[in-house]
Design a protein around this motif. Structure first.
Motif, short mmCIF file in Angstrom:
data_model
loop_
_atom_site.label_atom_id
_atom_site.label_comp_id
_atom_site.label_asym_id
_atom_site.label_seq_id
_atom_site.Cartn_x
_atom_site.Cartn_y
_atom_site.Cartn_z
N VAL A 84 0.83 -1.21 0.00
CA VAL A 84 0.00 0.00 0.00
C VAL A 84 0.86 1.25 0.00
O VAL A 84 1.78 1.39 0.81
N ARG A 85 0.57 2.13 -0.94
CA ARG A 85 1.10 3.50 -0.90
C ARG A 85 -0.09 4.42 -0.75
O ARG A 85 -1.08 4.28 -1.49
N HIS A 86 0.01 5.36 0.19
CA HIS A 86 -1.16 6.18 0.49
C HIS A 86 -0.72 7.60 0.86
O HIS A 86 0.31 7.76 1.52
N ARG B 184 9.06 11.11 3.70
CA ARG B 184 9.07 9.82 4.41
C ARG B 184 10.41 9.12 4.20
O ARG B 184 10.84 8.32 5.02
N VAL B 185 11.06 9.42 3.06
CA VAL B 185 12.38 8.81 2.81
C VAL B 185 13.38 9.32 3.85
O VAL B 185 14.15 8.55 4.42
N ALA B 186 13.35 10.64 4.11
CA ALA B 186 14.27 11.21 5.09
C ALA B 186 13.97 10.63 6.48
O ALA B 186 14.88 10.25 7.21
N LEU C 208 16.76 15.48 -1.87
CA LEU C 208 15.33 15.16 -1.88
C LEU C 208 14.57 16.08 -2.82
O LEU C 208 14.90 17.27 -2.94
N ARG C 209 13.55 15.54 -3.40
CA ARG C 209 12.65 16.31 -4.26
C ARG C 209 11.74 17.20 -3.38
O ARG C 209 11.37 16.78 -2.27
N VAL C 210 11.38 18.37 -3.90
CA VAL C 210 10.37 19.18 -3.20
C VAL C 210 9.01 18.53 -3.48
O VAL C 210 8.63 18.36 -4.64
N GLN C 211 8.32 18.16 -2.42
CA GLN C 211 7.08 17.39 -2.58
C GLN C 211 5.89 18.34 -2.72
O GLN C 211 5.12 18.56 -1.78
N HIS C 212 5.79 18.87 -3.94
CA HIS C 212 4.72 19.85 -4.22
C HIS C 212 3.35 19.33 -3.84
O HIS C 212 2.47 20.09 -3.43
N PRO D 281 16.22 9.46 -3.86
CA PRO D 281 15.24 8.36 -3.99
C PRO D 281 14.46 8.40 -5.30
O PRO D 281 13.81 7.41 -5.67
N GLY D 282 14.55 9.54 -6.01
CA GLY D 282 13.77 9.68 -7.22
C GLY D 282 12.30 9.91 -6.89
O GLY D 282 11.88 9.59 -5.79
N PRO D 283 11.52 10.49 -7.77
CA PRO D 283 11.96 10.98 -9.07
C PRO D 283 12.81 12.24 -8.92
O PRO D 283 12.53 13.06 -8.05
N ILE D 284 13.83 12.36 -9.78
CA ILE D 284 14.69 13.54 -9.68
C ILE D 284 14.13 14.67 -10.54
O ILE D 284 13.55 14.43 -11.59
N1 ASP Z 1 9.84 8.28 -4.29
C1 ASP Z 1 9.98 8.83 -2.96
C2 ASP Z 1 8.72 8.65 -2.18
O1 ASP Z 1 7.82 8.00 -2.61
C3 ASP Z 1 10.48 10.21 -2.95
C4 ASP Z 1 9.66 11.23 -3.69
O2 ASP Z 1 8.55 10.94 -4.15
O3 ASP Z 1 10.13 12.36 -3.79
O4 ASP Z 1 8.61 9.17 -1.08
#
Ligand code: ASP
Length: 306
Positions: free
Chosen positions: A100-102, A164-166, A217-221, A258-261
């Motif tokens: 599950v991804r939520h 969540r990766v951090a 880390l990507r900025v999680q808009h 972790p991508g996406p970059i």
């Molecule tokens: N792919 C990673 C995640 O699902 C990082 C990201 O989306 O920026 O948390």
């Protein structure tokens, strides 16, 4: 150990589980043969994903599992069915595990509390909560690149607040004996409370100085109001990792993401495609880590689970 194993976060894992998952990931990467796990697994992704979804699927296929991907806009959840009822329905059909991804932080923990016995749950990322399989694959990837995190300085830069990766990575690296954990980024993307043992650097230069590992880390808009979105060019100028920054880090420093970059935002192409980047190696190790996780989940690891 509960009757039915789940993987919800890193904290739930005992040291022996962690050691075993890491060793097995590395052995699989070195060519060990995966177990045969005659089970069915269902991917339930309520957020977009390329790497995580595909690598769980590839891992499951290597183990001889049957994999079903549910398109959520074509499933009963779009008719108002709760995730709990979806899980019970799948368990009644003999499904052995759901991945599950939520978007909601804590959703997998809540779901785990009410699952039918025998249905395993893998948390593939819950909001800003946890992403345990990513932390495991990152650790394995570093180890395989010759970096044991014990005694090392690790810098995590960018949108730590929503990541969540951090969160999973900081927990795991600290547990594995990292000497220094530093974070850096704009104020609005820093956590409200600094996790224990973590220091905040004021600039990118300060964060990467003498670092052994840099994770961008990507900025999680998707987790912020549009007004709070940073402008890509000014973000890159201040917080984007460029090749000149690598000269400040320890020789041999490796770069994770972790991508996406987002090239030209948190990372330049020169770094992403450069010799210190482990980004594609992380993707490769993801399949092995998730294979090891399935084996563990189904007790094919010398320590049988019911
Ligand atoms: N792919 C990673 C995640 O699902 C990082 C990201 O989306 O920026 O948390």
């Amino acid at each position: 150990m509960p009757d039915t194993r789940h993987l919800l976060d890193i904290d739930q894992l005992q040291d022996s589980d962690l050691e075993q998952l890491l060793a097995r990931t590395l052995a699989l990467a070195d060519g060990a043969r995966p177990a045969v796990v005659p089970q069915t697994v269902v991917n339930l992704f309520f957020e977009p994903s390329t790497r995580t979804r595909v690598s769980f699927e590839l891992a499951a296929r290597r183990l001889g599992m049957t994999v079903i991907n549910i398109e959520l806009d074509r499933s009963s959840s779009s008719k108002g069915e709760s995730l709990e009822d979806t899980a019970a329905t799948l368990a009644a059909m003999g499904v052995g595990a759901i991945i599950v991804r939520h978007p909601e932080t804590g959703r997998c923990h809540r779901l785990a509390a009410g699952l039918p016995p025998g249905l395993r749950l893998l948390n593939a990322g819950d909001g800003s909560g946890h992403h345990p399989s990513q932390a495991l694959l990152d650790l394995a990837c570093l180890k395989r690149a010759g970096i044991d995190v014990r005694g090392r300085a690790i810098a995590i830069i960018g949108d730590v607040r929503h990541s969540r990766v951090a969160r999973s990575g900081l927990g795991l690296f600290s547990r594995c004996g990292a000497a220094e954990l530093r974070i850096a980024g704009p104020d609005s993307l820093m956590p409200e409370v600094l996790p224990q043992g973590v220091t905040r650097a004021a600039s990118l230069d300060e964060a990467v100085r003498d670092a052994d590992v840099i994770m961008m880390l990507r900025v999680q808009h998707e987790r912020m109001d549009q007004q709070a979105w940073p402008d890509p060019a000014s973000y890159h100028a201040r917080w984007g990792l460029q090749t000149n920054h690598l000269a400040l880090a320890r020789p041999g420093c490796r770069v994770l993401h972790p991508g996406p970059i987002n090239r030209g935002m948190e990372i330049s192409s020169g770094v992403a495609d450069g010799p210190q980047s482990l980004i594609l190696e992380q993707v490769r190790m993801g399949v092995y880590a998730r294979t090891a996780i399935f084996e563990w989940l189904f007790g094919q690891d010398g320590n049988p689970a019911p």
